[in-house]
Design a protein around this motif. Structure first.
Motif, PDB file in Angstrom:
ATOM      1  N   ARG A   1      13.826  29.499  51.063  1.00  0.00           N
ATOM      2  CA  ARG A   1      14.679  28.979  49.984  1.00  0.00           C
ATOM      3  C   ARG A   1      13.879  28.639  48.723  1.00  0.00           C
ATOM      4  N   ASN A   2      12.598  28.336  48.876  1.00  0.00           N
ATOM      5  CA  ASN A   2      11.763  28.051  47.700  1.00  0.00           C
ATOM      6  C   ASN A   2      10.823  29.213  47.360  1.00  0.00           C
ATOM      7  N   MET A   3      11.093  30.375  47.965  1.00  0.00           N
ATOM      8  CA  MET A   3      10.215  31.534  47.765  1.00  0.00           C
ATOM      9  C   MET A   3      10.934  32.574  46.900  1.00  0.00           C
ATOM     10  N   PRO A   4      10.305  33.040  45.828  1.00  0.00           N
ATOM     11  CA  PRO A   4      10.916  34.094  45.010  1.00  0.00           C
ATOM     12  C   PRO A   4      10.850  35.430  45.745  1.00  0.00           C
ATOM     13  N   LEU A   5      11.996  35.915  46.210  1.00  0.00           N
ATOM     14  CA  LEU A   5      12.031  37.149  46.996  1.00  0.00           C
ATOM     15  C   LEU A   5      12.308  38.344  46.098  1.00  0.00           C
ATOM     16  N   GLY A   6      11.688  39.474  46.453  1.00  0.00           N
ATOM     17  CA  GLY A   6      11.940  40.707  45.720  1.00  0.00           C
ATOM     18  C   GLY A   6      13.348  41.218  45.969  1.00  0.00           C
TER      19      GLY A   6
ATOM     20  N   GLY B   1       3.838  35.557  52.246  1.00  0.00           N
ATOM     21  CA  GLY B   1       3.471  34.972  50.958  1.00  0.00           C
ATOM     22  C   GLY B   1       1.984  35.112  50.673  1.00  0.00           C
ATOM     23  N   LEU B   2       1.158  34.896  51.708  1.00  0.00           N
ATOM     24  CA  LEU B   2      -0.292  35.015  51.532  1.00  0.00           C
ATOM     25  C   LEU B   2      -0.698  36.461  51.233  1.00  0.00           C
ATOM     26  N   ILE B   3      -0.023  37.430  51.884  1.00  0.00           N
ATOM     27  CA  ILE B   3      -0.324  38.843  51.629  1.00  0.00           C
ATOM     28  C   ILE B   3       0.004  39.190  50.180  1.00  0.00           C
ATOM     29  N   ALA B   4       1.127  38.659  49.673  1.00  0.00           N
ATOM     30  CA  ALA B   4       1.499  38.901  48.277  1.00  0.00           C
ATOM     31  C   ALA B   4       0.449  38.330  47.328  1.00  0.00           C
ATOM     32  N   LEU B   5      -0.104  37.162  47.668  1.00  0.00           N
ATOM     33  CA  LEU B   5      -1.131  36.549  46.824  1.00  0.00           C
ATOM     34  C   LEU B   5      -2.447  37.317  46.887  1.00  0.00           C
ATOM     35  N   ARG B   6      -2.768  37.863  48.075  1.00  0.00           N
ATOM     36  CA  ARG B   6      -3.999  38.641  48.200  1.00  0.00           C
ATOM     37  C   ARG B   6      -3.930  39.898  47.322  1.00  0.00           C
ATOM     38  N   GLU B   7      -2.739  40.511  47.289  1.00  0.00           N
ATOM     39  CA  GLU B   7      -2.566  41.712  46.457  1.00  0.00           C
ATOM     40  C   GLU B   7      -2.692  41.389  44.974  1.00  0.00           C
ATOM     41  N   ASN B   8      -2.060  40.275  44.595  1.00  0.00           N
ATOM     42  CA  ASN B   8      -2.029  39.913  43.177  1.00  0.00           C
ATOM     43  C   ASN B   8      -1.931  38.403  43.052  1.00  0.00           C
ATOM     44  N   GLU B   9      -2.952  37.795  42.474  1.00  0.00           N
ATOM     45  CA  GLU B   9      -2.962  36.334  42.339  1.00  0.00           C
ATOM     46  C   GLU B   9      -1.797  35.835  41.487  1.00  0.00           C
ATOM     47  N   ASN B  10      -1.290  36.689  40.617  1.00  0.00           N
ATOM     48  CA  ASN B  10      -0.173  36.310  39.744  1.00  0.00           C
ATOM     49  C   ASN B  10       1.147  36.904  40.212  1.00  0.00           C
ATOM     50  N   ALA B  11       1.247  37.171  41.505  1.00  0.00           N
ATOM     51  CA  ALA B  11       2.472  37.782  42.053  1.00  0.00           C
ATOM     52  C   ALA B  11       3.689  36.916  41.733  1.00  0.00           C
ATOM     53  N   ALA B  12       4.764  37.576  41.270  1.00  0.00           N
ATOM     54  CA  ALA B  12       5.984  36.844  40.891  1.00  0.00           C
ATOM     55  C   ALA B  12       7.000  36.794  42.021  1.00  0.00           C
ATOM     56  N   SER B  13       6.822  37.643  43.040  1.00  0.00           N
ATOM     57  CA  SER B  13       7.791  37.667  44.143  1.00  0.00           C
ATOM     58  C   SER B  13       7.133  38.183  45.412  1.00  0.00           C
ATOM     59  N   VAL B  14       7.815  37.934  46.526  1.00  0.00           N
ATOM     60  CA  VAL B  14       7.376  38.452  47.832  1.00  0.00           C
ATOM     61  C   VAL B  14       8.339  39.575  48.206  1.00  0.00           C
ATOM     62  N   ASP B  15       7.808  40.774  48.408  1.00  0.00           N
ATOM     63  CA  ASP B  15       8.650  41.949  48.619  1.00  0.00           C
ATOM     64  C   ASP B  15       8.769  42.299  50.102  1.00  0.00           C
ATOM     65  N   ALA B  16       9.639  43.258  50.380  1.00  0.00           N
ATOM     66  CA  ALA B  16       9.897  43.659  51.769  1.00  0.00           C
ATOM     67  C   ALA B  16       8.634  44.170  52.447  1.00  0.00           C
ATOM     68  N   ARG B  17       7.801  44.913  51.697  1.00  0.00           N
ATOM     69  CA  ARG B  17       6.583  45.464  52.307  1.00  0.00           C
ATOM     70  C   ARG B  17       5.640  44.357  52.775  1.00  0.00           C
TER      71      ARG B  17
END
Length: 369
Positions: free
Chosen positions: A282-287, A315-331
Motif C-alpha cells: 500500500r505504500n509502494m509505488p507499483l508499476g 523493492g530491493l531489486i528495484a533499488l539495485r537496478e536504479n537508486e532513483n527507481a520510481a516504481s517496482v515493476d512486475a519483473r
C-alpha cells in the motif's frame, strides 16, 4: 480530574476515554502522565515561539491562553509513562489493527467474538449468561500470522498486552521457572483487562513425562494448569497461546476450561494472498504492469511472512537496478520469486489438518460425556 483541574485542556481531551485506556496506572502514574502531557504542550509552545523563556514580554495572557494540552499530548505521554504494574514485564507493542492483517477473516471474527466483545461489552454477556473463553490456542504453519493476530486483538480491545516467549521462562535454578509463571499471572491480575500471550507455548508446555530433564518442564506445566484454573475467579484476563507444534503440547491444556477455543490459522488462499499483497504494497509505488491478482495466483504455498519478504525483496531489486527507481515493476516481483521460495508444503498442511480433526473428535467426545 484532580491532576488536570488547573490545566488548560483542549476541547478534544476526553478524560473518560483516558481513564478507560490507562489500565495498570496508579495514582502516581497518572500524576506523572499529566505532567508529561503538560510538558509536551510547553515544548510545542517553545518550538512555535509562542513563548520565549529569555524574553519575559512573551509571557502575556493572550500567549498563555494559546497553550493548551491536547488529547494527542496525553497519548504521546502514555508511550513514555509506563504503568507501575507492568514495569518489569512491559513490552511496547506495535499498533497492529485488523486492517493491517490480510485475509484470515474467520480467525479475526472468532477472536473478536471471544476477546474483543467480552472486554468491550461485558453487559451483553452478563445479560445472556454467557461466560467469556478463558484461553485461546492459535496453531498453524509458521508465518501465517498467529503473533500478529494476538497483537491486533490486544490493540483493538484496548487491553494491556503481556507477551511471554517460552524460553524466557526457563531457568536453571530450582523453582524459578514456576515462580516466573506465577509472576506473569500476578502482573496480569494487577493490570486487568489484559491479554497474556504465550508465543511458542509448546516450548514450556510439552506433554508431561516426555521431557528428558530434571522434571522442571513438568512443574512448569503443572503451574500453568493451576494458574489457568485459578483465573476463573477474575474477569478481563484472556490467555492466548501460539504454536506451530500443537502435537507436542500437554493434552490437559487442550480441554475446555483451559484453552476453551482452538483456532486453526491456515495458509492463505488466493483471496487472502491478494489481501496480504495489498497490505504490504500500500505504500509502494507499483508499476502499471503489476497485477496483484495474477501475482497472488502464482504464490501458492507462500505464507504471510513469505509474501512480506517477497515484497521487500522486489523493492530491493528495484533499488539495485536504479537508486532513483520510481516504481517496482512486475519483473522485480518475478526475480524476487526466484530468491524467496514457498515455505508451506502439502505435507505440512496435511499434518495440521489431521491433528485438527483428531482434536475436534476428542472435544466432541468430552462434551458428549
Amino acid at each position: 480530574q484532580v491532576h488536570t483541574r488547573n490545566m488548560p485542556l483542549g476541547k478534544d481531551v476526553d478524560l473518560a476515554k483516558l481513564a478507560e485506556i490507562t489500565y495498570g496506572y496508579t495514582g502516581a502514574d497518572l500524576a506523572a502522565l499529566s505532567k508529561e502531557a503538560a510538558m509536551k504542550a510547553l515544548r510545542r509552545a517553545l518550538q512555535q515561539k509562542i513563548i520565549n523563556p529569555e524574553d519575559p514580554s512573551t509571557f502575556t495572557d493572550d500567549n498563555l491562553k494559546r497553550i493548551q494540552v491536547s488529547m494527542q499530548d496525553f497519548l504521546s505521554a502514555m508511550r513514555e509513562t509506563i504503568p507501575s504494574a507492568l514495569r518489569e514485564i512491559y513490552i511496547e507493542v506495535p499498533k497492529v489493527r485488523w486492517s493491517d492483517i490480510g485475509g484470515l477473516a474467520e480467525a479475526k471474527q472468532e477472536l473478536q467474538e471471544m476477546v474483543e466483545w467480552p472486554l468491550k461489552h461485558p453487559d451483553r454477556f452478563k445479560r445472556l449468561g454467557i461466560k467469556a473463553p478463558r484461553g485461546i490456542l492459535l496453531f498453524g504453519p509458521p508465518g501465517t500470522g498467529k503473533t500478529l493476530l494476538a497483537k491486533a486483538v490486544a490493540t483493538e480491545s484496548g487491553s494491556n498486552f503481556i507477551s511471554v516467549r517460552g524460553p524466557e521462562v526457563l531457568s536453571k535454578w530450582f523453582g524459578e521457572s514456576e515462580k516466573a509463571i506465577r509472576e506473569i499471572f500476578k502482573k496480569a491480575r494487577m493490570a486487568a483487562p489484559a491479554v497474556v500471550f504465550f508465543d511458542e507455548i509448546d516450548s514450556i508446555a510439552p506433554a508431561r513425562g516426555m521431557a528428558v530433564d530434571t522434571g522442571a518442564m513438568d512443574r512448569i506445566v503443572a503451574q500453568l494448569l493451576a494458574e489457568m484454573d485459578s483465573i476463573s475467579r477474575l474477569d478481563d484476563i484472556v490467555i492466548i497461546g501460539a504454536t506451530n507444534r500443537p502435537d507436542m503440547m500437554d493434552p490437559a491444556l487442550l480441554r475446555p476450561g483451559r484453552f476453551d477455543r482452538i483456532v486453526y490459522i491456515p495458509p492463505p488462499d488466493k483471496e487472502a494472498r491478494f489481501e496480504i499483497l495489498r497490505v504490504h504494497t500500500r505504500n509502494m509505488p507499483l508499476g502499471k504492469d503489476v497485477d496483484l491478482e495474477e501475482l497472488a495466483n502464482m504464490l501458492e504455498g507462500y505464507s504471510g511472512a513469505d509474501i512480506e519478504m517477497l515484497v521487500r525483496e522486489a523493492g530491493l531489486i528495484a533499488l539495485r537496478e536504479n537508486e532513483n527507481a520510481a516504481s517496482v515493476d512486475a519483473r522485480h516481483f518475478l526475480q524476487a520469486m526466484k530468491k524467496v521460495r514457498a515455505s508451506i508444503t502439502p505435507d505440512m498442511i496435511k499434518f495440521y489438518e489431521s491433528w485438527w480433526d483428531r482434536i475436534r473428535q476428542m472435544v466432541a467426545r468430552t462434551r458428549a460425556r
